[in-house]
Design a protein around this motif. Structure first.
Motif, PDB file in Angstrom:
ATOM      1  N   LYS A 224       0.861  -1.188   0.000  1.00 61.31           N
ATOM      2  CA  LYS A 224       0.000   0.000   0.000  1.00 61.31           C
ATOM      3  C   LYS A 224       0.893   1.231   0.000  1.00 61.31           C
ATOM      4  CE  LYS A 224      -4.008   2.207   2.094  1.00 61.31           C
ATOM      5  NZ  LYS A 224      -5.045   2.165   3.144  1.00 61.31           N
ATOM      6  N   ILE A 225       0.814   1.995  -1.077  1.00 56.86           N
ATOM      7  CA  ILE A 225       1.625   3.207  -1.220  1.00 56.86           C
ATOM      8  C   ILE A 225       0.673   4.380  -1.382  1.00 56.86           C
ATOM      9  CG2 ILE A 225       3.457   4.322  -2.549  1.00 56.86           C
ATOM     10  CD1 ILE A 225       4.201   1.508  -3.583  1.00 56.86           C
ATOM     11  N   ASP A 226       0.674   5.268  -0.402  1.00 58.09           N
ATOM     12  CA  ASP A 226      -0.287   6.371  -0.369  1.00 58.09           C
ATOM     13  C   ASP A 226       0.296   7.637  -0.971  1.00 58.09           C
ATOM     14  OD1 ASP A 226      -2.366   4.977   0.915  1.00 58.09           O
ATOM     15  OD2 ASP A 226      -1.393   5.236   2.859  1.00 58.09           O
ATOM     16  N   ALA A 227      -0.555   8.360  -1.663  1.00 54.12           N
ATOM     17  CA  ALA A 227      -0.310   9.754  -2.068  1.00 54.12           C
ATOM     18  C   ALA A 227       1.079   9.986  -2.648  1.00 54.12           C
ATOM     19  CB  ALA A 227      -0.537  10.678  -0.865  1.00 54.12           C
ATOM     20  N   PHE A 228       1.333   9.463  -3.825  1.00 55.08           N
ATOM     21  CA  PHE A 228       2.614   9.693  -4.478  1.00 55.08           C
ATOM     22  C   PHE A 228       2.402  10.285  -5.871  1.00 55.08           C
ATOM     23  CE2 PHE A 228       1.387   5.499  -5.911  1.00 55.08           C
ATOM     24  CZ  PHE A 228       1.813   5.446  -7.232  1.00 55.08           C
ATOM     25  N   ASP A 229       3.396  11.051  -6.308  1.00 56.71           N
ATOM     26  CA  ASP A 229       3.429  11.580  -7.674  1.00 56.71           C
ATOM     27  C   ASP A 229       4.527  10.843  -8.426  1.00 56.71           C
ATOM     28  OD1 ASP A 229       2.812  15.094  -6.861  1.00 56.71           O
ATOM     29  OD2 ASP A 229       1.527  13.337  -6.779  1.00 56.71           O
ATOM     30  N   LEU A 230       4.322  10.635  -9.703  1.00 55.52           N
ATOM     31  CA  LEU A 230       5.316   9.950 -10.523  1.00 55.52           C
ATOM     32  C   LEU A 230       5.554  10.748 -11.790  1.00 55.52           C
ATOM     33  CD1 LEU A 230       7.071   7.411 -10.710  1.00 55.52           C
ATOM     34  CD2 LEU A 230       5.188   6.260 -11.871  1.00 55.52           C
ATOM     35  N   TYR A 231       6.826  11.023 -12.041  1.00 55.65           N
ATOM     36  CA  TYR A 231       7.212  11.813 -13.209  1.00 55.65           C
ATOM     37  C   TYR A 231       8.097  10.970 -14.117  1.00 55.65           C
ATOM     38  CZ  TYR A 231       5.668  15.941 -10.617  1.00 55.65           C
ATOM     39  OH  TYR A 231       4.921  16.861  -9.928  1.00 55.65           O
ATOM     40  N   VAL A 232       8.195  11.376 -15.355  1.00 50.90           N
ATOM     41  CA  VAL A 232       9.055  10.693 -16.308  1.00 50.90           C
ATOM     42  C   VAL A 232       9.787  11.733 -17.143  1.00 50.90           C
ATOM     43  CG1 VAL A 232       7.295  10.503 -18.094  1.00 50.90           C
ATOM     44  CG2 VAL A 232       9.183   8.878 -18.055  1.00 50.90           C
ATOM     45  N   GLY A 233      11.027  11.386 -17.528  1.00 50.15           N
ATOM     46  CA  GLY A 233      11.774  12.237 -18.457  1.00 50.15           C
ATOM     47  C   GLY A 233      12.047  13.610 -17.902  1.00 50.15           C
TER      48      GLY A 233
ATOM     49  N   GLN B  67       7.530  15.386 -17.040  1.00 47.64           N
ATOM     50  CA  GLN B  67       6.143  15.088 -17.389  1.00 47.64           C
ATOM     51  C   GLN B  67       5.530  14.214 -16.305  1.00 47.64           C
ATOM     52  OE1 GLN B  67       5.659  12.916 -21.027  1.00 47.64           O
ATOM     53  NE2 GLN B  67       3.473  12.588 -20.715  1.00 47.64           N
ATOM     54  N   ARG B  68       4.436  14.678 -15.729  1.00 51.58           N
ATOM     55  CA  ARG B  68       3.799  13.939 -14.640  1.00 51.58           C
ATOM     56  C   ARG B  68       2.827  12.924 -15.215  1.00 51.58           C
ATOM     57  NH1 ARG B  68       0.945  17.445 -10.148  1.00 51.58           N
ATOM     58  NH2 ARG B  68      -0.540  17.799 -11.848  1.00 51.58           N
ATOM     59  N   ILE B  69       2.921  11.683 -14.743  1.00 50.62           N
ATOM     60  CA  ILE B  69       2.008  10.648 -15.215  1.00 50.62           C
ATOM     61  C   ILE B  69       1.052  10.177 -14.119  1.00 50.62           C
ATOM     62  CG2 ILE B  69       3.571   9.841 -17.007  1.00 50.62           C
ATOM     63  CD1 ILE B  69       4.339   7.545 -15.184  1.00 50.62           C
ATOM     64  N   LEU B  70       1.404  10.421 -12.834  1.00 49.66           N
ATOM     65  CA  LEU B  70       0.498  10.116 -11.731  1.00 49.66           C
ATOM     66  C   LEU B  70       0.562  11.252 -10.726  1.00 49.66           C
ATOM     67  CD1 LEU B  70       1.121   6.303 -11.088  1.00 49.66           C
ATOM     68  CD2 LEU B  70      -0.952   7.339 -12.007  1.00 49.66           C
ATOM     69  N   SER B  71      -0.594  11.636 -10.221  1.00 50.23           N
ATOM     70  CA  SER B  71      -0.679  12.753  -9.282  1.00 50.23           C
ATOM     71  C   SER B  71      -1.477  12.337  -8.059  1.00 50.23           C
ATOM     72  CB  SER B  71      -1.347  13.955  -9.966  1.00 50.23           C
ATOM     73  OG  SER B  71      -1.584  14.985  -9.042  1.00 50.23           O
ATOM     74  N   ASP B  72      -0.831  12.408  -6.881  1.00 50.18           N
ATOM     75  CA  ASP B  72      -1.483  12.074  -5.616  1.00 50.18           C
ATOM     76  C   ASP B  72      -2.183  10.716  -5.710  1.00 50.18           C
ATOM     77  OD1 ASP B  72      -1.939  12.763  -2.953  1.00 50.18           O
ATOM     78  OD2 ASP B  72      -3.947  13.516  -3.385  1.00 50.18           O
ATOM     79  N   ALA B  73      -1.485   9.767  -6.315  1.00 52.74           N
ATOM     80  CA  ALA B  73      -2.077   8.450  -6.577  1.00 52.74           C
ATOM     81  C   ALA B  73      -1.878   7.516  -5.387  1.00 52.74           C
ATOM     82  CB  ALA B  73      -1.457   7.843  -7.829  1.00 52.74           C
ATOM     83  N   GLN B  74      -2.686   6.474  -5.346  1.00 51.04           N
ATOM     84  CA  GLN B  74      -2.556   5.442  -4.317  1.00 51.04           C
ATOM     85  C   GLN B  74      -2.489   4.086  -5.008  1.00 51.04           C
ATOM     86  OE1 GLN B  74      -5.881   3.820  -1.683  1.00 51.04           O
ATOM     87  NE2 GLN B  74      -4.757   5.060  -0.202  1.00 51.04           N
ATOM     88  N   LEU B  75      -1.476   3.298  -4.652  1.00 44.90           N
ATOM     89  CA  LEU B  75      -1.338   1.956  -5.213  1.00 44.90           C
ATOM     90  C   LEU B  75      -1.555   0.936  -4.100  1.00 44.90           C
ATOM     91  CD1 LEU B  75      -0.567   0.213  -7.705  1.00 44.90           C
ATOM     92  CD2 LEU B  75       1.772   0.218  -6.831  1.00 44.90           C
ATOM     93  N   THR B  76      -2.519   0.049  -4.300  1.00 44.58           N
ATOM     94  CA  THR B  76      -2.828  -0.987  -3.319  1.00 44.58           C
ATOM     95  C   THR B  76      -2.845  -2.336  -4.018  1.00 44.58           C
ATOM     96  OG1 THR B  76      -4.202   0.557  -2.058  1.00 44.58           O
ATOM     97  CG2 THR B  76      -4.477  -1.787  -1.599  1.00 44.58           C
ATOM     98  N   LEU B  77      -1.960  -3.240  -3.588  1.00 43.86           N
ATOM     99  CA  LEU B  77      -1.865  -4.579  -4.168  1.00 43.86           C
ATOM    100  C   LEU B  77      -1.997  -5.598  -3.036  1.00 43.86           C
ATOM    101  CD1 LEU B  77       1.198  -4.045  -6.567  1.00 43.86           C
ATOM    102  CD2 LEU B  77      -1.233  -3.895  -7.147  1.00 43.86           C
ATOM    103  N   SER B  78      -3.060  -6.363  -3.049  1.00 47.98           N
ATOM    104  CA  SER B  78      -3.277  -7.387  -2.028  1.00 47.98           C
ATOM    105  C   SER B  78      -2.540  -8.652  -2.425  1.00 47.98           C
ATOM    106  CB  SER B  78      -4.778  -7.681  -1.880  1.00 47.98           C
ATOM    107  OG  SER B  78      -5.474  -6.519  -1.469  1.00 47.98           O
ATOM    108  N   PHE B  79      -1.843  -9.237  -1.478  1.00 46.38           N
ATOM    109  CA  PHE B  79      -1.014 -10.404  -1.762  1.00 46.38           C
ATOM    110  C   PHE B  79      -1.869 -11.559  -2.282  1.00 46.38           C
ATOM    111  CE2 PHE B  79       1.388 -14.252  -0.455  1.00 46.38           C
ATOM    112  CZ  PHE B  79       2.525 -14.017  -1.202  1.00 46.38           C
ATOM    113  N   GLY B  80      -1.389 -12.179  -3.358  1.00 45.68           N
ATOM    114  CA  GLY B  80      -2.098 -13.313  -3.937  1.00 45.68           C
ATOM    115  C   GLY B  80      -3.056 -12.946  -5.046  1.00 45.68           C
ATOM    116  N   HIS B  81      -3.306 -11.637  -5.253  1.00 44.82           N
ATOM    117  CA  HIS B  81      -4.194 -11.213  -6.333  1.00 44.82           C
ATOM    118  C   HIS B  81      -3.377 -11.029  -7.615  1.00 44.82           C
ATOM    119  CE1 HIS B  81      -7.924  -9.843  -3.963  1.00 44.82           C
ATOM    120  NE2 HIS B  81      -7.156 -10.559  -3.151  1.00 44.82           N
TER     121      HIS B  81
END
Length: 752
Positions: free
Chosen positions: A200-209, A212-226
């Protein structure tokens, strides 16, 4: 005499507590320093006491109270220092340095108070500017505050991730595989039992190059086994997100192992099977360490014979042996947990399922082409079984049998899978959840395969559009009443009421408008049969080794044929023979004299000059039209606006594919021969391609691994197998089931 702390606190009762505690700590260190051998010889107590006295006065302590404190402490410390110096003459230097006086003196400026606080173990929490003091930390809650600060720092580090693809790829190229693997996944012997492997990664921004912003204040949630399918349009940043995860640029828990399949394996003399075994660096390292320990234990037994039983050397050897045996037990437990004894059989099974025969598994990796090396990379990842497996368009490198095997394998994969794919059938088979990346955010569709996600997404879109339109209509209605009666005395109260209603309405953003793409293949005149006919065709680069034997196949103006089979079975060779790029060894190819063929190759980019624009390239390669006509033609394949005028190296893979589709239509073909046309196209592009092929008035023969595209377009399935090409009596799904049942019968697909 009372303690130093109580004296300081009485003299500086009106001073901010954090400054007082700093002064107490400083004086305590001076007191301890009088016992230090080096500091006892070098300490200048007058200078040190004056420094802290000035600090207290500047912080607001009474001058007379501080002077009295300084006099008492100087006298007390001087006596202590004199006694300790006398002891040193007798005992010598037996102490450890507690505080280097040179370092201490370098912090004797008020401007360096914060640095000195760090030196004394106090947080950098104050800023001293004369008498004005600003406190930001409560000492009584310091421990709790430090924990909160640590969490905030971790979150802040996650918040802005600047990702440069070329730099990160370079890092991996500089490191060999083993060192890069261990840098990302360090081997630990401590038990990870009970630790959650959810991410679970809360509130992150991701840029490239270049920002250029590709994600803004995003949340990534990955449940184990899914098993997650990450979908979105070309160029939205899906691969960038995978790479950021794979290098722990995002805050993935350290005990969660990660492996990312993105680059083909570098070829060398290592055998294919051994390269898969070597991919599990933990196992490889543990086996190497186990071998070294066993060799050392043998040496110890031999050395013991050279010394007497009760000697000091024997005790040292016995102690070393006990340590080695304890570590060896840990290694054996770790190897048992990963079922190291079954590794070779499991690696061979994975390779066989991905199309490597037993003979091919014993060939060096540098004997395989790029596509097969990508399969080796995939096999290595499946063999390692990381906690988080990251796959980027895995079906692009596989044929239908291998995709069927991979889907079956992943269905029982025990850990978390995150795959970028536009293959609907593959996602329907594999995904338990869908993550939709768009508009700088991630939307979750839990418990849904691709078809369910697509239906739900469209429903959400319609509902959002309906809600937005209803609110806009209601706003307009309220505003019209307000404008009409705002200054009407009789209606002013009602107008004010509507103004309040208008202000309380939630602000709705207009629903995101997805760009639609339409492909159009031009209509062609009818031709009389035969259009293309192969009779008893055989072909081989060497007569002793034929790739094709006695092939009989015909393509008509209304044909919709899918040619499937394992990679390397001669599908592309058959297409080249059909188009007379290769001459058959025996048999003959019959074609209508007026026939025009449009050929799309899976390596179409190789034939393009990427330093020029699409318009310039087409005008040089297919001359005879104006730039405006080329732009209009490109627009029919989604290359609109200025895209046709940009250098093609700036276009995404899907956009380059659209340029290639546009080019193959410039001669108004009667038959479209398509070799892996779905590679690199996103969902929107695939839908446009399928729709255009359905409407095309000529014939279609395609080699494809995309079951959904084949099912939508083709009504004939031809299977290339062992040099023979035969019509398959069923749908593409029947063929897939046939492949899976054959693999199960051979024991290739096994539960984990």
């Amino acid at each position: 005499m009372s303690s130093i702390g109580s004296q300081v606190r009485r003299a500086a009762a009106s001073v901010d507590p954090i400054v007082t505690e700093y002064a107490v700590g400083y004086f305590n260190h001076l007191s301890k320093g009088t016992f230090d051998a080096v500091q006892a010889q070098q300490m200048d107590l007058d200078h040190e006491v004056k420094y802290v006295s000035d600090l207290l006065v500047n912080a607001g302590a009474p001058q007379d109270a501080v002077d009295k404190l300084a006099h008492n402490l100087l006298e007390q410390l001087s006596i202590q220092l004199k006694e300790n110096k006398a002891k040193l003459d007798v005992t010598g230097d037996t102490s450890k340095r507690l505080l280097d006086i040179n370092v201490l003196q370098s912090h004797n400026k008020k401007a360096n108070i914060n640095t000195s606080l760090n030196l004394l173990g106090v947080n950098n929490d104050i800023e001293h500017t004369g008498r004005k003091m600003e406190t930001r930390v409560d000492l009584k809650k310091l421990a709790k505050a430090e924990q909160k600060i640590a969490k905030k720092v971790a979150k802040r580090n996650n918040k802005f991730v600047q990702y440069e693809a070329s730099k990160l790829i370079g890092e991996q190229e500089e490191d060999n595989y083993d060192s890069f693997f261990l840098k990302i996944n360090p081997l630990e012997f401590g038990s990870a039992a009970g630790k959650s492997k959810d991410i679970k990664i809360d509130a992150f921004d991701l840029y490239v190059g270049d920002g250029q912003r590709i994600l803004s204040d995003a949340q990534l949630t990955l449940s184990f086994g899914h098993r997650y399918g990450l979908v979105g349009q070309n160029g939205i940043g899906k691969s960038t997100l995978l790479r950021a995860l794979s290098r722990r640029d995002l805050n993935v828990p350290k005990h969660v192992s990660i492996l990312h399949v993105e680059q083909e394996l570098r070829g060398d003399e290592t055998l294919a099977l051994q390269s898969v075994l070597d991919a599990d660096v933990w196992r490889k390292q543990l086996l190497t360490e186990e071998k070294k320990i066993n060799e050392r234990l043998k040496d110890i037994e031999n050395l013991r014979a050279e010394f007497e039983e009760e000697s000091l050397e024997i005790k040292k050897l016995d102690n070393e042996r006990e340590d080695l045996e304890a570590h060896l037990l840990q290694i054996d437990e770790k190897l048992a947990d990963m079922e190291s004894d079954k590794a070779e059989a499991r690696a061979a099974s994975i390779l066989y399922g991905l199309g490597f025969s037993k003979e091919a598994q014993q060939k060096p990796t540098n004997s395989f082409s790029g596509g097969w090396r990508m399969r080796l990379s995939l096999a290595r990842a499946l063999f390692c079984q990381p906690d988080l497996l990251l796959l980027d368009e895995p079906s692009n490198m596989l044929d239908v049998p291998s995709i069927a095997y991979l889907a079956e394998y992943l269905k029982t994969y025990p850990s978390t899978v995150l795959t970028v794919s536009h293959d609907r059938a593959f996602l329907n088979e594999v995904a338990t959840d869908i993550i939709y990346q768009h508009n700088e955010r991630l939307d979750y569709y839990r418990g849904q395969d691709f078809d369910s996600f697509y239906q739900t997404k469209e429903e959400r879109k319609k509902n959002a559009q309906r809600e937005y339109e209803n609110q806009m209509a209601y706003r307009k209605h309220l505003q019209e009443f307000i404008d009409k009666y705002r200054y009407n005395a009789a209606k002013s109260q009602e107008a004010q009421s509507r103004i309040k209603k208008l202000e309380k309405l939630p602000v709705l953003e207009p629903p995101e408008v997805e760009t639609s793409i339409n492909f159009h293949f031009p209509d062609c005149e009818k031709l009389s049969p035969p259009i293309i006919q192969l009779q008893d065709v055989s072909f081989g680069y060497e007569e002793q080794s034929l790739l094709l034997k006695d092939v009989n196949l015909d393509v008509q103006m209304d044909s919709r044929i899918a040619l499937v089979g394992a990679n390397g079975c001669g599908k592309t060779t058959l297409l080249k023979v059909m188009m007379e790029q290769l001459r058959p060894t025996s048999g003959y190819v019959s074609r209508n004299g007026r026939l025009r063929i449009g050929y799309f190759t899976q390596h179409h980019v190789d034939s393009m000059d990427l330093n020029t624009s699409a318009v310039d390239w087409m005008s040089k390669t297919y001359p005879g039209k104006t730039d405006e006509e080329y732009r209009r033609h490109l627009g029919a394949f989604g290359i609109t606006g200025t895209l046709g005028l940009q250098q093609m190296q700036l276009l995404s893979g899907g956009q380059k594919s659209r340029v290639a589709f546009a080019a193959l239509c410039l001669n108004n073909p009667h038959i479209l021969v398509l070799d892996e046309p779905s590679n690199h196209l996103d969902t929107t592009g695939l839908e446009a391609l399928v729709d255009a092929l359905k409407k095309f008035t000529g014939g279609v023969l395609m080699v494809s691994h995309d079951i959904s595209v084949i099912d939508s377009v083709c009504n004939e399935i031809w299977v290339s197998e062992d040099g023979n090409v035969k019509k398959f009596g069923g749908s593409i799904f029947d063929y897939r089931d046939y492949i899976i049942s054959s693999a199960n019968a051979a024991g290739v697909v096994k539960k984990h």
